[in-house]
Design a protein around this motif. Structure first.
Motif, mmCIF file in Angstrom:
data_model
loop_
_atom_site.group_PDB
_atom_site.id
_atom_site.type_symbol
_atom_site.label_atom_id
_atom_site.label_comp_id
_atom_site.label_asym_id
_atom_site.label_seq_id
_atom_site.Cartn_x
_atom_site.Cartn_y
_atom_site.Cartn_z
ATOM 1 N N GLU A 87 0.834 -1.200 0.000
ATOM 2 C CA GLU A 87 0.000 0.000 0.000
ATOM 3 C C GLU A 87 0.872 1.255 0.000
ATOM 4 O O GLU A 87 0.547 2.266 -0.630
ATOM 5 N N ARG A 88 1.995 1.178 0.717
ATOM 6 C CA ARG A 88 2.945 2.301 0.718
ATOM 7 C C ARG A 88 3.474 2.534 -0.691
ATOM 8 O O ARG A 88 3.556 3.674 -1.155
ATOM 9 N N ALA A 89 3.817 1.450 -1.379
ATOM 10 C CA ALA A 89 4.321 1.573 -2.747
ATOM 11 C C ALA A 89 3.276 2.206 -3.658
ATOM 12 O O ALA A 89 3.599 3.073 -4.475
ATOM 13 N N ASP A 90 2.016 1.795 -3.512
ATOM 14 C CA ASP A 90 0.952 2.375 -4.337
ATOM 15 C C ASP A 90 0.834 3.880 -4.106
ATOM 16 O O ASP A 90 0.705 4.656 -5.058
ATOM 17 N N ALA A 91 0.869 4.304 -2.842
ATOM 18 C CA ALA A 91 0.779 5.733 -2.524
ATOM 19 C C ALA A 91 1.980 6.493 -3.081
ATOM 20 O O ALA A 91 1.833 7.601 -3.613
ATOM 21 N N LEU A 92 3.164 5.901 -2.989
ATOM 22 C CA LEU A 92 4.358 6.564 -3.515
ATOM 23 C C LEU A 92 4.325 6.675 -5.033
ATOM 24 O O LEU A 92 4.763 7.680 -5.599
ATOM 25 N N ARG A 93 3.797 5.663 -5.699
ATOM 26 C CA ARG A 93 3.661 5.757 -7.166
ATOM 27 C C ARG A 93 2.762 6.933 -7.540
ATOM 28 O O ARG A 93 3.029 7.657 -8.501
ATOM 29 N N LYS A 94 1.682 7.122 -6.775
ATOM 30 C CA LYS A 94 0.785 8.249 -7.046
ATOM 31 C C LYS A 94 1.478 9.572 -6.748
ATOM 32 O O LYS A 94 1.295 10.547 -7.476
ATOM 33 N N ALA A 95 2.267 9.621 -5.693
ATOM 34 C CA ALA A 95 3.009 10.843 -5.382
ATOM 35 C C ALA A 95 3.986 11.176 -6.501
ATOM 36 O O ALA A 95 4.099 12.330 -6.922
ATOM 37 N N ILE A 96 4.665 10.162 -6.992
ATOM 38 C CA ILE A 96 5.646 10.364 -8.060
ATOM 39 C C ILE A 96 4.966 10.785 -9.357
ATOM 40 O O ILE A 96 5.491 11.611 -10.101
ATOM 41 N N SER A 97 3.768 10.257 -9.619
ATOM 42 C CA SER A 97 3.075 10.628 -10.856
ATOM 43 C C SER A 97 2.707 12.109 -10.848
ATOM 44 O O SER A 97 2.624 12.729 -11.899
ATOM 45 N N GLY A 98 2.514 12.697 -9.662
ATOM 46 C CA GLY A 98 2.210 14.123 -9.577
ATOM 47 C C GLY A 98 3.443 15.002 -9.568
ATOM 48 O O GLY A 98 3.372 16.189 -9.831
ATOM 49 N N HIS A 99 4.588 14.428 -9.262
ATOM 50 C CA HIS A 99 5.846 15.175 -9.186
ATOM 51 C C HIS A 99 6.976 14.167 -9.394
ATOM 52 O O HIS A 99 7.528 13.644 -8.433
ATOM 53 N N PRO A 100 7.297 13.837 -10.649
ATOM 54 C CA PRO A 100 8.162 12.687 -10.943
ATOM 55 C C PRO A 100 9.652 12.838 -10.663
ATOM 56 O O PRO A 100 10.388 11.877 -10.814
ATOM 57 N N ASN A 101 10.129 13.980 -10.228
ATOM 58 C CA ASN A 101 11.572 14.179 -10.193
ATOM 59 C C ASN A 101 12.284 14.037 -8.853
ATOM 60 O O ASN A 101 13.499 14.073 -8.843
ATOM 61 N N PRO A 102 11.610 13.904 -7.729
ATOM 62 C CA PRO A 102 12.384 13.843 -6.483
ATOM 63 C C PRO A 102 13.016 12.474 -6.254
ATOM 64 O O PRO A 102 12.326 11.469 -6.131
ATOM 65 N N PRO A 103 14.343 12.400 -6.213
ATOM 66 C CA PRO A 103 14.982 11.097 -6.017
ATOM 67 C C PRO A 103 14.628 10.460 -4.678
ATOM 68 O O PRO A 103 14.586 9.237 -4.575
ATOM 69 N N ASP A 104 14.336 11.274 -3.661
ATOM 70 C CA ASP A 104 13.970 10.698 -2.366
ATOM 71 C C ASP A 104 12.682 9.884 -2.457
ATOM 72 O O ASP A 104 12.558 8.838 -1.818
ATOM 73 N N ALA A 105 11.716 10.357 -3.245
ATOM 74 C CA ALA A 105 10.459 9.618 -3.406
ATOM 75 C C ALA A 105 10.702 8.299 -4.136
ATOM 76 O O ALA A 105 10.120 7.273 -3.785
ATOM 77 N N TRP A 106 11.564 8.324 -5.156
ATOM 78 C CA TRP A 106 11.889 7.085 -5.872
ATOM 79 C C TRP A 106 12.618 6.102 -4.958
ATOM 80 O O TRP A 106 12.376 4.899 -5.003
ATOM 81 N N THR A 107 13.499 6.616 -4.097
ATOM 82 C CA THR A 107 14.203 5.750 -3.154
ATOM 83 C C THR A 107 13.232 5.146 -2.158
ATOM 84 O O THR A 107 13.306 3.952 -1.846
ATOM 85 N N ALA A 108 12.286 5.950 -1.667
ATOM 86 C CA ALA A 108 11.270 5.442 -0.741
ATOM 87 C C ALA A 108 10.415 4.374 -1.423
ATOM 88 O O ALA A 108 10.060 3.356 -0.806
ATOM 89 N N LEU A 109 10.088 4.583 -2.697
ATOM 90 C CA LEU A 109 9.332 3.578 -3.443
ATOM 91 C C LEU A 109 10.138 2.284 -3.537
ATOM 92 O O LEU A 109 9.600 1.191 -3.324
ATOM 93 N N GLY A 110 11.411 2.399 -3.826
ATOM 94 C CA GLY A 110 12.257 1.213 -3.876
ATOM 95 C C GLY A 110 12.285 0.485 -2.548
ATOM 96 O O GLY A 110 12.220 -0.745 -2.495
ATOM 97 N N ASP A 111 12.356 1.235 -1.445
ATOM 98 C CA ASP A 111 12.334 0.627 -0.112
ATOM 99 C C ASP A 111 11.037 -0.137 0.132
ATOM 100 O O ASP A 111 11.037 -1.246 0.659
#
Length: 85
Positions: A25-49
């Motif tokens: 569920e965390r990954a799903d929320a992070l994917r949505k966050a990234i779709s609204g603002h795709p460039n923050p590497p911290d969000a991509w790292t959190a998604l990977g985690d």
């Protein structure tokens, strides 16, 4: 549904899912966050985690790679890539 132009809302939702030990569920929320603002590497790292915690190693490598590709000096994504490999 949360307002898609506010990725921060999805980031907050992801934090809640992290606290509840719900990595998918965390990954799903992070994917949505990234779709609204795709460039923050911290969000991509959190998604990977989150994906790694959910046992989705191949997907986690892709997310970590995205983060590392955005900021070559982004140390957390470099460390995460080594952890997931």
């Amino acid at each position: 549904a949360l307002y898609p132009a506010w990725p921060e809302l999805y980031e907050f939702k992801a934090l809640l899912h992290e606290r509840l030990n719900q990595p998918s569920e965390r990954a799903d929320a992070l994917r949505k966050a990234i779709s609204g603002h795709p460039n923050p590497p911290d969000a991509w790292t959190a998604l990977g985690d989150a994906l790694l915690a959910a046992g989705r190693n191949a997907e986690s490598l892709e997310a970590y790679g995205q983060a590392a590709g955005m900021a070559l000096q982004h140390l957390p994504s470099r460390v995460a890539l080594g952890r997931a490999a």
